[in-house]
Scaffold this motif. Structure first.
Motif, PDB file in Angstrom:
ATOM      1  N   LEU A  53      26.388   1.442 -19.525  1.00  0.00           N
ATOM      2  CA  LEU A  53      25.398   0.652 -19.987  1.00  0.00           C
ATOM      3  C   LEU A  53      25.489  -0.450 -19.088  1.00  0.00           C
ATOM      4  O   LEU A  53      24.389  -1.133 -18.586  1.00  0.00           O
ATOM      5  N   SER A  54      26.726  -0.990 -18.901  1.00  0.00           N
ATOM      6  CA  SER A  54      27.007  -2.230 -17.896  1.00  0.00           C
ATOM      7  C   SER A  54      26.300  -1.799 -16.623  1.00  0.00           C
ATOM      8  O   SER A  54      25.696  -2.849 -16.098  1.00  0.00           O
ATOM      9  N   LEU A  55      26.705  -0.776 -15.863  1.00  0.00           N
ATOM     10  CA  LEU A  55      26.164  -0.498 -14.515  1.00  0.00           C
ATOM     11  C   LEU A  55      24.738  -0.223 -14.553  1.00  0.00           C
ATOM     12  O   LEU A  55      24.183  -0.412 -13.542  1.00  0.00           O
ATOM     13  N   ILE A  56      23.923   0.380 -15.773  1.00  0.00           N
ATOM     14  CA  ILE A  56      22.508   0.565 -15.765  1.00  0.00           C
ATOM     15  C   ILE A  56      22.030  -0.839 -15.764  1.00  0.00           C
ATOM     16  O   ILE A  56      21.185  -1.141 -15.092  1.00  0.00           O
ATOM     17  N   PHE A  57      22.531  -1.793 -16.694  1.00  0.00           N
ATOM     18  CA  PHE A  57      22.101  -3.099 -16.756  1.00  0.00           C
ATOM     19  C   PHE A  57      21.994  -3.960 -15.440  1.00  0.00           C
ATOM     20  O   PHE A  57      21.341  -4.525 -15.125  1.00  0.00           O
ATOM     21  N   ASP A  58      23.286  -3.719 -14.737  1.00  0.00           N
ATOM     22  CA  ASP A  58      23.440  -4.490 -13.649  1.00  0.00           C
ATOM     23  C   ASP A  58      22.576  -4.055 -12.444  1.00  0.00           C
ATOM     24  O   ASP A  58      22.044  -4.808 -11.651  1.00  0.00           O
ATOM     25  N   SER A  59      21.885  -2.780 -12.556  1.00  0.00           N
ATOM     26  CA  SER A  59      20.891  -2.312 -11.572  1.00  0.00           C
ATOM     27  C   SER A  59      19.547  -2.872 -11.694  1.00  0.00           C
ATOM     28  O   SER A  59      18.811  -2.998 -10.818  1.00  0.00           O
ATOM     29  N   ILE A  60      19.353  -3.390 -12.926  1.00  0.00           N
ATOM     30  CA  ILE A  60      17.880  -3.969 -13.427  1.00  0.00           C
ATOM     31  C   ILE A  60      17.920  -5.285 -13.828  1.00  0.00           C
ATOM     32  O   ILE A  60      16.750  -5.748 -13.844  1.00  0.00           O
ATOM     33  N   VAL A  61      18.743  -6.192 -13.812  1.00  0.00           N
ATOM     34  CA  VAL A  61      18.830  -7.516 -14.327  1.00  0.00           C
ATOM     35  C   VAL A  61      18.001  -8.178 -13.151  1.00  0.00           C
ATOM     36  O   VAL A  61      18.223  -8.162 -11.874  1.00  0.00           O
ATOM     37  N   PRO A  62      17.349  -9.348 -13.648  1.00  0.00           N
ATOM     38  CA  PRO A  62      16.415  -9.984 -12.799  1.00  0.00           C
ATOM     39  C   PRO A  62      17.078 -11.262 -12.317  1.00  0.00           C
ATOM     40  O   PRO A  62      16.688 -11.620 -10.894  1.00  0.00           O
ATOM     41  N   ASN A  63      18.128 -11.722 -12.513  1.00  0.00           N
ATOM     42  CA  ASN A  63      18.988 -12.972 -12.014  1.00  0.00           C
ATOM     43  C   ASN A  63      20.328 -12.915 -12.229  1.00  0.00           C
ATOM     44  O   ASN A  63      20.771 -11.817 -12.982  1.00  0.00           O
ATOM     45  N   THR A  64      21.097 -13.787 -11.793  1.00  0.00           N
ATOM     46  CA  THR A  64      22.459 -13.698 -11.959  1.00  0.00           C
ATOM     47  C   THR A  64      23.087 -14.253 -13.411  1.00  0.00           C
ATOM     48  O   THR A  64      24.113 -13.834 -13.853  1.00  0.00           O
ATOM     49  N   SER A  65      22.121 -14.847 -13.903  1.00  0.00           N
ATOM     50  CA  SER A  65      22.453 -15.263 -15.498  1.00  0.00           C
ATOM     51  C   SER A  65      22.614 -13.747 -16.288  1.00  0.00           C
ATOM     52  O   SER A  65      23.562 -13.759 -17.150  1.00  0.00           O
ATOM     53  N   TRP A  66      21.619 -13.137 -16.210  1.00  0.00           N
ATOM     54  CA  TRP A  66      21.807 -11.669 -16.850  1.00  0.00           C
ATOM     55  C   TRP A  66      22.924 -10.947 -16.131  1.00  0.00           C
ATOM     56  O   TRP A  66      23.278 -10.230 -16.971  1.00  0.00           O
ATOM     57  N   LEU A  67      23.293 -11.202 -14.976  1.00  0.00           N
ATOM     58  CA  LEU A  67      24.246 -10.342 -14.449  1.00  0.00           C
ATOM     59  C   LEU A  67      25.666 -10.958 -15.201  1.00  0.00           C
ATOM     60  O   LEU A  67      26.442  -9.870 -15.438  1.00  0.00           O
ATOM     61  N   PHE A  68      25.757 -12.065 -15.446  1.00  0.00           N
ATOM     62  CA  PHE A  68      26.910 -12.729 -16.349  1.00  0.00           C
ATOM     63  C   PHE A  68      27.135 -11.746 -17.514  1.00  0.00           C
ATOM     64  O   PHE A  68      28.088 -11.538 -17.768  1.00  0.00           O
ATOM     65  N   LEU A  69      25.942 -11.649 -18.162  1.00  0.00           N
ATOM     66  CA  LEU A  69      25.938 -10.752 -19.436  1.00  0.00           C
ATOM     67  C   LEU A  69      26.147  -9.523 -19.276  1.00  0.00           C
ATOM     68  O   LEU A  69      27.204  -9.027 -20.064  1.00  0.00           O
ATOM     69  N   SER A  70      25.687  -8.895 -18.473  1.00  0.00           N
ATOM     70  CA  SER A  70      25.987  -7.293 -18.442  1.00  0.00           C
ATOM     71  C   SER A  70      27.112  -7.003 -17.632  1.00  0.00           C
ATOM     72  O   SER A  70      28.001  -6.303 -18.155  1.00  0.00           O
ATOM     73  N   PHE A  71      27.589  -7.749 -16.524  1.00  0.00           N
ATOM     74  CA  PHE A  71      28.561  -7.299 -15.807  1.00  0.00           C
ATOM     75  C   PHE A  71      29.929  -7.990 -16.549  1.00  0.00           C
ATOM     76  O   PHE A  71      30.936  -7.269 -16.455  1.00  0.00           O
ATOM     77  N   SER A  72      29.942  -9.386 -16.744  1.00  0.00           N
ATOM     78  CA  SER A  72      31.108  -9.826 -17.236  1.00  0.00           C
ATOM     79  C   SER A  72      31.435  -9.311 -18.813  1.00  0.00           C
ATOM     80  O   SER A  72      32.466  -8.995 -18.951  1.00  0.00           O
ATOM     81  N   LEU A  73      30.500  -9.547 -19.524  1.00  0.00           N
ATOM     82  CA  LEU A  73      30.809  -9.390 -21.086  1.00  0.00           C
ATOM     83  C   LEU A  73      30.813  -7.811 -21.340  1.00  0.00           C
ATOM     84  O   LEU A  73      31.919  -7.380 -21.860  1.00  0.00           O
ATOM     85  N   ILE A  74      29.670  -7.273 -21.080  1.00  0.00           N
ATOM     86  CA  ILE A  74      29.697  -5.877 -21.345  1.00  0.00           C
ATOM     87  C   ILE A  74      30.628  -5.064 -20.501  1.00  0.00           C
ATOM     88  O   ILE A  74      31.536  -4.323 -21.289  1.00  0.00           O
ATOM     89  N   GLY A  75      30.505  -5.337 -19.126  1.00  0.00           N
ATOM     90  CA  GLY A  75      31.441  -4.416 -18.359  1.00  0.00           C
ATOM     91  C   GLY A  75      32.834  -4.848 -18.599  1.00  0.00           C
ATOM     92  O   GLY A  75      33.811  -4.043 -18.610  1.00  0.00           O
ATOM     93  N   GLY A  76      33.059  -6.009 -18.872  1.00  0.00           N
ATOM     94  CA  GLY A  76      34.735  -6.635 -19.017  1.00  0.00           C
ATOM     95  C   GLY A  76      35.280  -5.928 -20.266  1.00  0.00           C
ATOM     96  O   GLY A  76      36.372  -5.487 -20.366  1.00  0.00           O
ATOM     97  N   ILE A  77      34.484  -5.874 -21.365  1.00  0.00           N
ATOM     98  CA  ILE A  77      34.941  -5.404 -22.841  1.00  0.00           C
ATOM     99  C   ILE A  77      35.188  -3.883 -22.532  1.00  0.00           C
ATOM    100  O   ILE A  77      35.903  -3.288 -22.920  1.00  0.00           O
ATOM    101  N   GLY A  78      33.927  -3.244 -21.768  1.00  0.00           N
ATOM    102  CA  GLY A  78      34.159  -1.832 -21.847  1.00  0.00           C
ATOM    103  C   GLY A  78      35.052  -1.428 -20.854  1.00  0.00           C
ATOM    104  O   GLY A  78      35.988  -0.512 -21.349  1.00  0.00           O
ATOM    105  N   ASN A  79      35.399  -2.170 -19.713  1.00  0.00           N
ATOM    106  CA  ASN A  79      36.684  -1.758 -18.896  1.00  0.00           C
ATOM    107  C   ASN A  79      37.756  -1.730 -19.809  1.00  0.00           C
ATOM    108  O   ASN A  79      38.854  -1.156 -19.446  1.00  0.00           O
ATOM    109  N   GLY A  80      38.008  -3.051 -20.580  1.00  0.00           N
ATOM    110  CA  GLY A  80      39.292  -3.266 -21.225  1.00  0.00           C
ATOM    111  C   GLY A  80      39.770  -2.193 -22.325  1.00  0.00           C
ATOM    112  O   GLY A  80      40.420  -1.828 -22.580  1.00  0.00           O
TER     113      GLY A  80
END
Length: 107
Positions: free
Chosen positions: A74-101
Motif C-alpha cells: 500500500l505504501s508503494l502504491i500511495f507513493d506513486s500517486i501522492v500529489p506532494n511531499t506532505s502526503w509522501l511523508f504520510l505514505s512513505f514514512s508512516l505506512i512504509g516505516g510501520i509496514g517495513n518494521g
C-alpha cells in the motif's frame, strides 16, 4: 518468506538515496524536509522491530508478516500517486516505516 521479507526491507532501506536525489530534482523542496521523510521511516522501522517480539507472541508471525507485506505494498502504491511531499511523508514514512518494521520482525 523470511528471506523475501528481509530482501524487500533492506532493498527499500538502501534505495532511499536514489529516491532522495530524484525528489530534490523534481520537487524543488529543501533537502532537510526530504531527509526527514527517510529518517522518520528508518526510525519507525527500527522502533517497530524492537517492539515486534510482543506482537509475534500475541498475534503470530505469519499474521504480522502478512500485515507488514500489505502495508509495504500500500505504501508503494500511495507513493506513486501522492500529489506532494506532505502526503509522501504520510505514505512513505508512516505506512512504509510501520509496514517495513512489522515485516522485518525476527522470529
Amino acid at each position: 518468506t523470511c528471506f523475501t521479507g528481509q530482501f524487500v526491507v533492506v532493498g527499500l532501506f538502501y534505495s532511499y538515496g536514489q529516491l532522495f536525489a530524484a525528489l530534490i530534482h523534481e520537487t524543488g523542496e529543501s533537502g532537510g524536509k526530504l531527509a526527514l521523510i527517510g529518517s522518520s521511516r528508518d526510525f519507525l522501522l527500527n522502533g517497530i522491530m524492537a517492539l515486534g517480539g510482543f506482537g509475534v507472541n500475541k498475534i503470530g508471525y505469519v499474521t504480522l508478516s502478512t500485515l507488514g507485506s500489505a502495508m509495504v505494498v500500500l505504501s508503494l502504491i500511495f507513493d506513486s500517486i501522492v500529489p506532494n511531499t506532505s502526503w509522501l511523508f504520510l505514505s512513505f514514512s508512516l505506512i512504509g516505516g510501520i509496514g517495513n518494521g512489522v515485516l522485518c520482525i525476527p522470529y
